[in-house]
Design an enzyme around this catalytic site. Sequence first.
Site, PDB file in Angstrom:
ATOM      1  CG  ASP A   1      -2.247   0.527   1.047  1.00 16.49           C
ATOM      2  OD1 ASP A   1      -2.344   1.603   0.443  1.00 16.49           O
ATOM      3  OD2 ASP A   1      -3.224  -0.103   1.500  1.00 16.49           O
TER       4      ASP A   1
ATOM      5  CG  ASP B   1      -4.253   5.692   0.834  1.00 20.97           C
ATOM      6  OD1 ASP B   1      -5.178   4.903   1.080  1.00 20.97           O
ATOM      7  OD2 ASP B   1      -4.143   6.810   1.375  1.00 20.97           O
TER       8      ASP B   1
ATOM      9  CG  HIS C   1      -8.765  -0.980   4.556  1.00 20.40           C
ATOM     10  ND1 HIS C   1      -8.597  -1.039   3.183  1.00 20.40           N
ATOM     11  CD2 HIS C   1      -8.299   0.226   4.942  1.00 20.40           C
ATOM     12  CE1 HIS C   1      -8.037   0.096   2.772  1.00 20.40           C
ATOM     13  NE2 HIS C   1      -7.852   0.873   3.812  1.00 20.40           N
ATOM     14  CG  ASP C   2     -11.121   2.571   3.646  1.00 17.71           C
ATOM     15  OD1 ASP C   2     -10.550   2.543   4.759  1.00 17.71           O
ATOM     16  OD2 ASP C   2     -10.570   3.003   2.616  1.00 17.71           O
TER      17      ASP C   2
HETATM   18  O1  ISL Z   1     -12.814   5.536   4.344  1.00 19.18           O
HETATM   19  C1  ISL Z   1     -13.502   6.152   3.582  1.00 19.18           C
HETATM   20  C2  ISL Z   1     -14.928   6.174   3.764  1.00 19.18           C
HETATM   21  O2  ISL Z   1     -15.226   5.516   4.924  1.00 19.18           O
HETATM   22  C3  ISL Z   1     -12.968   6.834   2.391  1.00 19.18           C
HETATM   23  O3  ISL Z   1     -13.475   8.116   2.221  1.00 19.18           O
HETATM   24  C4  ISL Z   1     -11.471   6.895   2.508  1.00 19.18           C
HETATM   25  O4  ISL Z   1     -11.102   7.825   3.460  1.00 19.18           O
HETATM   26  C5  ISL Z   1     -10.844   7.254   1.187  1.00 19.18           C
HETATM   27  O5  ISL Z   1     -11.288   6.297   0.271  1.00 19.18           O
HETATM   28  C6  ISL Z   1      -9.329   7.185   1.272  1.00 19.18           C
HETATM   29  O6  ISL Z   1      -8.974   5.975   1.881  1.00 19.18           O
HETATM   30  C7  ISL Z   1      -7.638   5.667   2.064  1.00 19.18           C
HETATM   31  O7  ISL Z   1      -6.892   6.708   2.635  1.00 19.18           O
HETATM   32  C8  ISL Z   1      -7.241   7.055   3.982  1.00 19.18           C
HETATM   33  C9  ISL Z   1      -7.310   5.838   4.907  1.00 19.18           C
HETATM   34  O8  ISL Z   1      -7.872   6.208   6.120  1.00 19.18           O
HETATM   35  C10 ISL Z   1      -8.109   4.719   4.294  1.00 19.18           C
HETATM   36  O9  ISL Z   1      -8.062   3.585   5.113  1.00 19.18           O
HETATM   37  C11 ISL Z   1      -7.520   4.437   2.951  1.00 19.18           C
HETATM   38  O10 ISL Z   1      -8.112   3.352   2.294  1.00 19.18           O
HETATM   39  C12 ISL Z   1      -6.176   7.999   4.446  1.00 19.18           C
HETATM   40  O11 ISL Z   1      -4.921   7.466   4.161  1.00 19.18           O
END
Ligand code: ISL
Length: 577
Positions: free
Chosen positions: A99, A205, A337-338
Amino acid sequence: PVEKAWWKEAVVYQIYPASYLDSNGDGLGDIKGIISKVPYIKSLGADTIWMSPIFASPQEDMGYDVADYRSIHAPYGTVEDVQRLIDELHTHQMRILMDLVVNHTSDQHDWFRESRKSTSNPKRDWYFWRDPKYDAQGNRREPNNWKSIFGGSAWHFDDATQQYYLALFLPSQPDLNWANEDMRKATYGDMIFWLDRGVDGFRIDSMNLMSKHPDLPDGKVLNDEPYQSGAEFFASGPRMHEYVREMREQVFDKYDIMTVGELGFTKDEKSVSEYVAKDRHELNMLFTGDIVDMDFGPTTKYGRDDFHPRKIRKLTNLWQTVVPKFNGWNTVYLDNHDSGRSLTRYASDAPEYRATAAKMLATYLTTLSGTPFMLQGEEIGMANLSSDYGPDAYIDVEAKNHYNTVLKARGGDESKMSDVMRELSLKARDHGRLPMQWDDSPNAGFTTAEAKPWMTINKDYVDWNVASQVDDPGSVLSFWKESLRLRKRHADLFVYGSYEPVPESSTGEMVFAYRRESHESGQMAVVFLNFSDKEQKVPAEEYKDFSVLLSNHQSQAVFEGQLALVPFGAVVLTQQQ
Ligand code: ISL
């Protein structure tokens, strides 16, 4: 015909390192735990792993706040452990994606520590620093009205130099300034560090947030809240494609790797084509994210909007038909994971349907064109925490911020929070991060019986775990293995074949169906997915010469011109030309 590539045939298994397997009894998953499960992952039929971030980090956002890209979060292990994991995967003819979090760093990264020291520090310009504004009453205000993705202003005042810095996520995740060439070069060095150790690609990311409008203008005012999205000025900004191309030329092109960008905000066809159209030579594929957002509210994630099969039909038909037009490649996924688990949100985890529903979703994931990404636990039908878990079970910053903000607005009255708890029980990121359920021993075999797991273990592990499914030919796990084997065996059909939607008018609104056809052999498959808890009958006169290639329930077939699907039934019919 579609050009072949290993990354098109790959099946990716996402590992959330904190929650996979704890090898040393500290309650947190680790690299050694992952190494010990490489044969398990291989036996499943996945051949590539994507690991969420494992780098040194204060873990304010579970590692998406990186303090040093070249060292590993100590409780996970060391760089040598990761090297062993890479080598172990390669020995098994498997691959690994890391990642790549380079839109922002942790505020504990040396670059930011330097940057914040003084306005003349050589790394000052590696982040976004701006003077305050003052309103008519002389009050200090943020440089613009942008809202953080996790709530509140995206700007944070730093006493040392009396300026604000920009952080689109947490205050402890300052955004890197990609307009600074030295900064870009430094991140390329970090990427090369891992590629030289054998890493086979990156999931990038927040990929399209790296180029902000140089003037950082105020976002369009859409409501009466103090802070506004502003995404029109930071998503897919003016220099975004220049940065991606530079990354390719200076880093990616020197290796045989796979690149997957996470695309936020600009999810239209044109934007997608600009990143993955083959002749533009930018990224291999994207996560547009819309497929994990199908029950998000109209303006916010935790607003209410229920899932309906029409939504998955619309989005799947869209990307499956549009992306091939510019010779791009799709990702296929329902979980990450989101968010909450797709089984709970888009199908059903009720005991009577759960196994069938999980197999139906597996059928979707393994019969579409594109590279499938599955989340750890999906292979055994892991589900969300049930609704009887209270707010304390949720420990992710997003869920906590949301809960506390609403609670405050409602005068601290916990009894008025049932609507919020409903949405959290569906969509909180915690569900996608639950510890892996290996067996029915205390702590699910994720960690030792005596250890305190870093987060809630879903109590349903007693019935839903790997050990109970591995030798059962009727289990969700066995179904995944079978459908991934079929996908590999019929790669000309399922990976490379053409896609054609079956209109809703011929299946009814609750059944989603599509046709695949091999350019090589002419073999055809029709996939039927029942997204409802009712039996569905589909007219199937035209399929009477077809045979069943895959079915998630023994009693489904074409009888007297009709295909009868059980609740959450899935059937793949095929005809050899
Ligand atoms: O998590 C989200 C909605 O619940 C998304 O808006 C997310 O924040 C966005 O897709 C970006 O996600 C990624 O970057 C974030 C991190 O918190 C997430 O886990 C990651 O997948 C910041 O690095």
